[in-house]
Design a protein around this motif. Structure first.
Motif, short mmCIF file in Angstrom:
data_model
loop_
_atom_site.label_atom_id
_atom_site.label_comp_id
_atom_site.label_asym_id
_atom_site.label_seq_id
_atom_site.Cartn_x
_atom_site.Cartn_y
_atom_site.Cartn_z
N GLU A 196 -2.32 13.73 0.77
CA GLU A 196 -2.98 13.69 1.92
C GLU A 196 -1.92 14.15 2.91
OE1 GLU A 196 -6.14 13.34 2.79
OE2 GLU A 196 -6.52 12.80 0.35
N TRP A 197 -2.14 14.26 4.14
CA TRP A 197 -1.29 14.87 5.28
C TRP A 197 -0.22 13.79 5.21
CZ3 TRP A 197 -1.49 19.72 6.43
CH2 TRP A 197 -2.74 20.32 6.44
N GLN A 198 1.35 14.20 5.28
CA GLN A 198 2.33 13.25 5.30
C GLN A 198 3.41 13.96 6.19
OE1 GLN A 198 2.32 12.82 0.95
NE2 GLN A 198 4.11 14.31 0.83
N ASP A 199 4.65 13.37 5.70
CA ASP A 199 5.76 13.71 6.85
C ASP A 199 6.54 14.42 5.85
OD1 ASP A 199 5.06 12.63 9.16
OD2 ASP A 199 5.71 10.63 8.64
N SER A 200 6.66 14.81 4.90
CA SER A 200 7.69 15.69 3.89
C SER A 200 6.89 16.28 2.81
CB SER A 200 8.74 14.89 3.44
OG SER A 200 8.56 13.94 2.65
N ALA A 201 7.54 17.34 2.30
CA ALA A 201 6.73 17.92 0.94
C ALA A 201 7.93 18.79 0.23
CB ALA A 201 5.58 18.77 1.35
N ASP A 202 7.76 19.15 -0.74
CA ASP A 202 8.71 19.95 -1.62
C ASP A 202 7.79 21.28 -2.12
OD1 ASP A 202 7.55 18.96 -4.05
OD2 ASP A 202 9.66 17.65 -4.36
N ILE A 304 18.24 24.73 0.59
CA ILE A 304 18.06 23.85 -0.51
C ILE A 304 18.90 22.49 -0.58
CG2 ILE A 304 18.50 23.89 -2.85
CD1 ILE A 304 18.31 27.03 -2.86
N GLY A 305 18.13 21.55 -0.69
CA GLY A 305 18.85 20.32 -0.83
C GLY A 305 18.38 19.27 0.21
N PHE A 340 11.29 20.51 1.44
CA PHE A 340 12.49 20.57 0.63
C PHE A 340 12.18 21.30 -0.48
CE2 PHE A 340 12.57 16.08 2.20
CZ PHE A 340 13.50 16.10 2.73
N THR A 341 13.32 21.90 -0.95
CA THR A 341 13.31 22.87 -2.35
C THR A 341 14.62 22.86 -2.95
OG1 THR A 341 12.70 25.04 -3.14
CG2 THR A 341 14.22 24.94 -1.27
N TYR A 342 14.69 22.91 -4.37
CA TYR A 342 15.61 22.63 -5.28
C TYR A 342 16.27 23.71 -5.97
CZ TYR A 342 12.97 18.48 -3.93
OH TYR A 342 12.18 17.71 -3.33
N LYS A 343 17.33 23.47 -6.79
CA LYS A 343 17.72 24.45 -7.73
C LYS A 343 18.27 23.89 -8.99
CE LYS A 343 22.30 24.81 -5.80
NZ LYS A 343 23.42 25.55 -5.20
N VAL A 344 18.10 24.76 -10.15
CA VAL A 344 18.65 24.55 -11.61
C VAL A 344 19.79 25.24 -11.77
CG1 VAL A 344 18.13 24.41 -14.18
CG2 VAL A 344 16.29 23.39 -12.29
N VAL A 345 20.93 24.83 -12.23
CA VAL A 345 22.18 25.66 -12.55
C VAL A 345 22.28 25.40 -13.87
CG1 VAL A 345 24.52 26.17 -12.27
CG2 VAL A 345 22.94 24.96 -10.14
N ILE A 346 22.34 26.44 -14.84
CA ILE A 346 22.77 26.50 -16.16
C ILE A 346 24.02 27.12 -16.58
CG2 ILE A 346 21.96 27.49 -18.44
CD1 ILE A 346 20.06 25.40 -17.13
N ASN A 347 25.01 26.27 -17.05
CA ASN A 347 26.24 26.71 -17.57
C ASN A 347 26.17 27.14 -18.89
OD1 ASN A 347 27.62 26.27 -14.84
ND2 ASN A 347 26.91 24.00 -15.47
N LEU A 396 13.00 25.72 -6.21
CA LEU A 396 12.01 25.14 -7.02
C LEU A 396 11.54 23.81 -6.50
CD1 LEU A 396 14.24 25.52 -10.29
CD2 LEU A 396 12.42 27.37 -9.32
N ASP A 397 10.34 23.48 -6.71
CA ASP A 397 9.91 22.17 -6.40
C ASP A 397 9.66 21.16 -7.66
OD1 ASP A 397 7.67 23.10 -7.32
OD2 ASP A 397 6.27 22.37 -5.66
#
Length: 503
Positions: A196-202, A304-305, A340-347, A396-397
């Motif tokens: 539903e409608w809210q105050d944050s999302a990703d 991001i973050g 919000f949005t994120y990231k994946v780091v592969i070493n 990413l989310d």
């Protein structure tokens, strides 16, 4: 909040019909000489002033005002603006014939306001909401009550009252302002669930994010002749407004045509403006809601973050019903949502956990289509590191992902597919929404996802192991051939010796 330094809100009410009586009272006969106005539900920041419009002698029964004359609150040269013959008694009879809260009486209050002198009969300043506030020492007569000029802050509206004071009286200020809130919906692409409608999302970069702006109108909006309303919306740099997605409704009524929509892509300022929501065809009512919905695309500039991509809205609105809603305006506090949005780091590392060059990876997100089937969405990596060994998948989310090694370093075994889930918790209802937690759950594969909430990252090494070592030329393979040859030679010798003995 900016201070509103504009005109007043006025209050005038008629209760008694003036009689032609010549009754007067003398001190000591039981009649009071002064009276008090008690302000019920007084609001902090307001200073209420009382201006005497008419004065006279009040009977002991407090039902008759006689010997009526002009009060100290009216300029002498303005008396003819109210009553052509300057006849105070005639003017009192005119006011007495007007019904309380009628449009005629409100219009007359505005005329009185323009004729006020600088003489205030009494006032009270309020420092605490709902505190007991009193204007004391008022002589019998008719009074106009108003907010002191410049006493209101930006999110306040001027009071609207009508009152005649011939006895101790309690009044309740009739003032109200609109409110506004901004909301966003959150969708999990893997499960297909939408909140539903809210105050944050990703969201993923490239996704269209739905927003909702809701203005709740004041309880006295119909007291205005016209009412100006503007949604002042600010997007973050990480979002691009999509104009064709806009809807504006008053209940079930489409009122988009009454609003002028303006968007500045450079400043990310978005406004929806209506000069008069009371006009024919629109006709907003007390306490109704106006709802604006639109979408914006999360772009490559998204932060991001945990800082996220905040978006704010406020309202600018008419705040003086005594001027018909024209001129004076107030401003609500801002309401904020965050995407919000994120990231994946592969070493990429070898068996010694040292950086390894020569690999390539592709990340796929599991997305549920309209038929309920899961399909793969490819996500490109940004490659960095001294040996091109760091693969960063940004924007990413939450949801399910599969990491595939699409190119393997020479001499190494290809890593198995890695499956994992991104999980995030962020504020659902909050005046200051924030990212509460970020995590990655391994489903398959040899990985350990380490979260960094501030950076919005999930990091893990992915190891490649060397393949089986083949024998080199002149090495163990040739030795084996020599050994076999020697065995054959020895075997032949034994056969010859055996044959000679038989002979």
């Amino acid at each position: 909040m900016k201070t509103i330094k504009r005109s007043i809100a006025f209050v005038l009410a008629m209760i008694l019909t003036l009689a032609m009586s010549v009754t007067v009272f003398a001190e000591g006969e039981g009649a009071k000489n002064t009276f008090t106005i008690k302000v019920n539900e007084a609001k902090a920041g307001h200073t209420y002033e009382a201006y005497q419009i008419l004065k006279g002698d009040l009977s002991k029964s407090q039902t008759t005002l006689s010997n009526v004359d002009w009060g100290t609150g009216i300029q002498k040269d303005k008396q003819t603006d109210l009553e052509p013959n300057k006849d105070a008694k005639a003017y009192a009879e005119k006011l007495s014939g007007m019904q309380s809260n009628s449009s005629d009486l409100k219009a007359e209050a505005q005329k009185i306001a323009s004729a006020l002198s600088a003489t205030v009969a009494g006032s009270v300043s309020v420092t605490q909401d709902n505190a007991e506030a009193e204007i004391t020492g008022l002589e019998p007569g008719y009074y106009l009550i108003k907010d002191k000029d410049g006493s209101l802050t930006g999110d306040e509206a001027y009071t609207e009252y009508i009152l005649n004071i011939v006895a101790d009286t309690t009044i309740t200020p009739k003032t109200d302002v609109p409110s506004v809130e901004k909301k966003v919906k959150d969708t999990n692409d893997t499960t297909g669930d939408t909140t539903e409608w809210q105050d944050s999302a990703d969201y993923d970069i490239g996704d269209d994010v739905p927003f909702q702006l809701t203005a709740t109108l004041p309880a006295n909006v119909e007291s205005y002749k016209s009412y100006y309303l503007k949604f002042d919306d600010t997007l973050s740099q990480g979002l691009d407004f999509k104009e064709k997605t806009v809807t504006v409704k008053l209940g079930d009524k489409d009122v988009k045509e009454f609003f002028k929509i303006n968007y500045d892509a450079a400043s990310k300022k978005l406004t929806f403006t209506c000069d008069n929501i009371l006009k024919e065809g629109f006709e907003a009512k007390n306490g109704e809601k106006i709802v604006v919905e639109y979408k914006a695309t999360l772009n490559e500039h998204a932060v991001i973050g945990s800082e996220g991509n905040p978006n704010k809205v406020k309202l600018e609105f008419s705040n003086n019903p005594n001027k018909g809603g024209e001129g004076d305006k107030g401003e609500t506090p801002e309401d904020t949502v965050i995407v919000f949005t994120y990231k994946v780091v592969i070493n990429k590392v070898d068996e010694k956990n040292e950086a390894l060059d020569g690999a390539e990876f592709t990340l796929y997100k599991k997305i549920k289509d309209k038929n309920g089937n899961l399909e793969d969405k490819e996500i490109k990596a940004v490659i960095s590191g001294d040996k091109n060994d760091i693969f960063t998948f940004s924007g990413l989310d939450d949801g399910d992902y599969v990491l595939k090694e699409t190119k393997t370093p020479d001499g190494y075994n290809t890593a198995n597919d890695i499956k994992f889930t991104i999980k995030a918790d962020h504020s659902i209802e909050s005046d200051a929404p924030e990212l509460n937690s970020l995590s990655g759950d391994k489903v398959t594969g040899n990985i350990i996802l380490t979260p960094n909430k501030t950076e919005g990252s999930l990091s893990t090494p992915v190891q490649n192991l060397k393949g089986s070592v083949l024998p080199s030329t002149g090495g163990a393979g040739r030795v084996a051939i020599y050994v076999i040859g020697a065995i054959l030679v020895l075997g032949g010798g034994i056969v010859l010796v055996t044959k000679k003995r038989v002979r």
